[in-house]
Design a protein around this motif. Structure first.
Motif, PDB file in Angstrom:
ATOM      1  N   LYS A 183       0.828  -1.208   0.000  1.00 41.62           N
ATOM      2  CA  LYS A 183       0.000   0.000   0.000  1.00 41.62           C
ATOM      3  C   LYS A 183       0.864   1.260   0.000  1.00 41.62           C
ATOM      4  O   LYS A 183       0.585   2.228  -0.709  1.00 41.62           O
ATOM      5  N   THR A 184       1.915   1.226   0.808  1.00 47.97           N
ATOM      6  CA  THR A 184       2.820   2.379   0.861  1.00 47.97           C
ATOM      7  C   THR A 184       3.530   2.572  -0.473  1.00 47.97           C
ATOM      8  O   THR A 184       3.656   3.704  -0.971  1.00 47.97           O
ATOM      9  N   ALA A 185       3.998   1.464  -1.052  1.00 43.04           N
ATOM     10  CA  ALA A 185       4.688   1.555  -2.339  1.00 43.04           C
ATOM     11  C   ALA A 185       3.740   2.040  -3.437  1.00 43.04           C
ATOM     12  O   ALA A 185       4.134   2.818  -4.323  1.00 43.04           O
ATOM     13  N   GLN A 186       2.487   1.592  -3.396  1.00 42.94           N
ATOM     14  CA  GLN A 186       1.503   2.011  -4.388  1.00 42.94           C
ATOM     15  C   GLN A 186       1.261   3.514  -4.318  1.00 42.94           C
ATOM     16  O   GLN A 186       1.170   4.199  -5.341  1.00 42.94           O
ATOM     17  N   GLN A 187       1.197   4.028  -3.097  1.00 43.41           N
ATOM     18  CA  GLN A 187       1.006   5.464  -2.922  1.00 43.41           C
ATOM     19  C   GLN A 187       2.201   6.241  -3.455  1.00 43.41           C
ATOM     20  O   GLN A 187       2.048   7.285  -4.102  1.00 43.41           O
ATOM     21  N   PHE A 188       3.395   5.710  -3.212  1.00 46.02           N
ATOM     22  CA  PHE A 188       4.604   6.363  -3.720  1.00 46.02           C
ATOM     23  C   PHE A 188       4.599   6.383  -5.248  1.00 46.02           C
ATOM     24  O   PHE A 188       4.953   7.387  -5.871  1.00 46.02           O
ATOM     25  N   ASN A 191       2.240   8.999  -6.549  1.00 43.06           N
ATOM     26  CA  ASN A 191       2.778  10.349  -6.356  1.00 43.06           C
ATOM     27  C   ASN A 191       3.883  10.678  -7.353  1.00 43.06           C
ATOM     28  O   ASN A 191       4.118  11.851  -7.680  1.00 43.06           O
ATOM     29  N   SER A 192       4.593   9.641  -7.818  1.00 46.98           N
ATOM     30  CA  SER A 192       5.690   9.866  -8.764  1.00 46.98           C
ATOM     31  C   SER A 192       5.252   9.599 -10.205  1.00 46.98           C
ATOM     32  O   SER A 192       6.087   9.494 -11.098  1.00 46.98           O
ATOM     33  N   HIS A 193       3.933   9.481 -10.420  1.00 46.39           N
ATOM     34  CA  HIS A 193       3.364   9.262 -11.757  1.00 46.39           C
ATOM     35  C   HIS A 193       3.951   8.012 -12.420  1.00 46.39           C
ATOM     36  O   HIS A 193       4.294   8.014 -13.602  1.00 46.39           O
ATOM     37  N   SER A 231      10.054  -2.624  -8.188  1.00 47.76           N
ATOM     38  CA  SER A 231      10.482  -1.856  -9.354  1.00 47.76           C
ATOM     39  C   SER A 231       9.314  -1.004  -9.843  1.00 47.76           C
ATOM     40  O   SER A 231       8.143  -1.348  -9.592  1.00 47.76           O
ATOM     41  N   LEU A 232       9.638   0.093 -10.508  1.00 46.83           N
ATOM     42  CA  LEU A 232       8.612   1.014 -11.012  1.00 46.83           C
ATOM     43  C   LEU A 232       8.693   1.063 -12.540  1.00 46.83           C
ATOM     44  O   LEU A 232       9.735   0.837 -13.136  1.00 46.83           O
ATOM     45  N   LYS A 233       7.569   1.357 -13.127  1.00 51.35           N
ATOM     46  CA  LYS A 233       7.536   1.521 -14.583  1.00 51.35           C
ATOM     47  C   LYS A 233       6.592   2.672 -14.937  1.00 51.35           C
ATOM     48  O   LYS A 233       5.731   3.048 -14.156  1.00 51.35           O
TER      49      LYS A 233
END
Length: 234
Positions: A183-188, A191-193, A231-233
């Motif tokens: 949940k925390t990572a999803q919010q981050f 916020n970072s689009h 990881s983010l994409k």
């Protein structure tokens, strides 16, 4: 011959296109390698202790050692009778051998002491019936009516409460901690689009069991903190 040249040229062009695509994919993959987010997930529970260890300490002082052994033996019998009468089972009792201190054998002692020997006895109750034992502890003053004075166990013999069923709740708490981390990572990511991708790494979590506070050592706070890297994409 002309057809062969055309085929070779087409094949070369296709190869260049594929090479360009692989290079682009590699660059994109390399650029996304460092796009990560590490978050901590927390899960907590308050539970009642399910095991208690109660050392019951008594002392006798005097100069006649055989007489002191008889006295400490009689005291032990009264303590055990009190415990059994109040529901403690025989297999929940452990009786340690009496310990004797000879004050005259010490290098530094007060020669004016009215007694020479101190005999200490410890009977230990180990039980999973925590509430029952706590009720008996509250009534231990009844032993005073029988001439038995219970001594404070102090640092060496404290009443100890434990939560031994921890392994049963460990998987659920780990799952909850990971869900909270997500949940925390999803919010981050929002916020970072970005979008949250797969888990890169995760630890097994750090577990701790502590007293809720000093006044209620029989209430335990179980806590797990886990660190998860995603990881983010785009």
């Amino acid at each position: 011959m002309k057809d062969n040249r055309l085929f070779s040229a087409a094949l070369l062009a296709l190869g260049l296109v594929c090479l360009g695509w692989f290079i682009k994919a590699g660059i994109d993959n390399f650029s996304e390698k460092d796009r990560k987010v590490s978050v901590k997930g927390l899960a907590e529970r308050e539970v009642e202790a399910d095991k208690v260890t109660w050392p019951i300490v008594s002392k006798e002082v005097g100069n006649d050692l055989p007489e002191l052994y008889n006295k400490i033996g009689a005291t032990q019998q009264k303590i055990k009778a009190f415990l059994l009468r109040n529901g403690i089972k025989q297999n929940e009792l452990t009786e340690n051998a009496p310990q004797v201190i000879d004050l005259q054998a010490r290098e530094y002692t007060d020669a004016n002491k009215a007694y020479r020997y101190i005999v200490t006895s410890v009977i230990t109750v180990t039980s999973q019936q925590v509430k029952q034992v706590r009720q008996i502890i509250a009534r231990q003053g009844d032993l005073l009516k029988e001439g038995v004075a219970i001594v404070d166990g102090g640092y060496d013999n404290p009443v100890k409460y434990e939560y031994v069923s921890f392994k049963e709740m460990k998987p659920k708490m780990m799952q909850e901690a990971i869900e909270n981390a997500e949940k925390t990572a999803q919010q981050f990511a929002e916020n970072s689009h970005s979008e949250l991708n797969k888990i890169v790494s995760a630890d097994q979590g750090q577990f701790s069991i502590d007293n809720r506070d000093e006044n209620t050592p029989y209430i335990k706070k179980v806590r797990v903190v886990t660190t998860v890297t995603y990881s983010l994409k785009d």
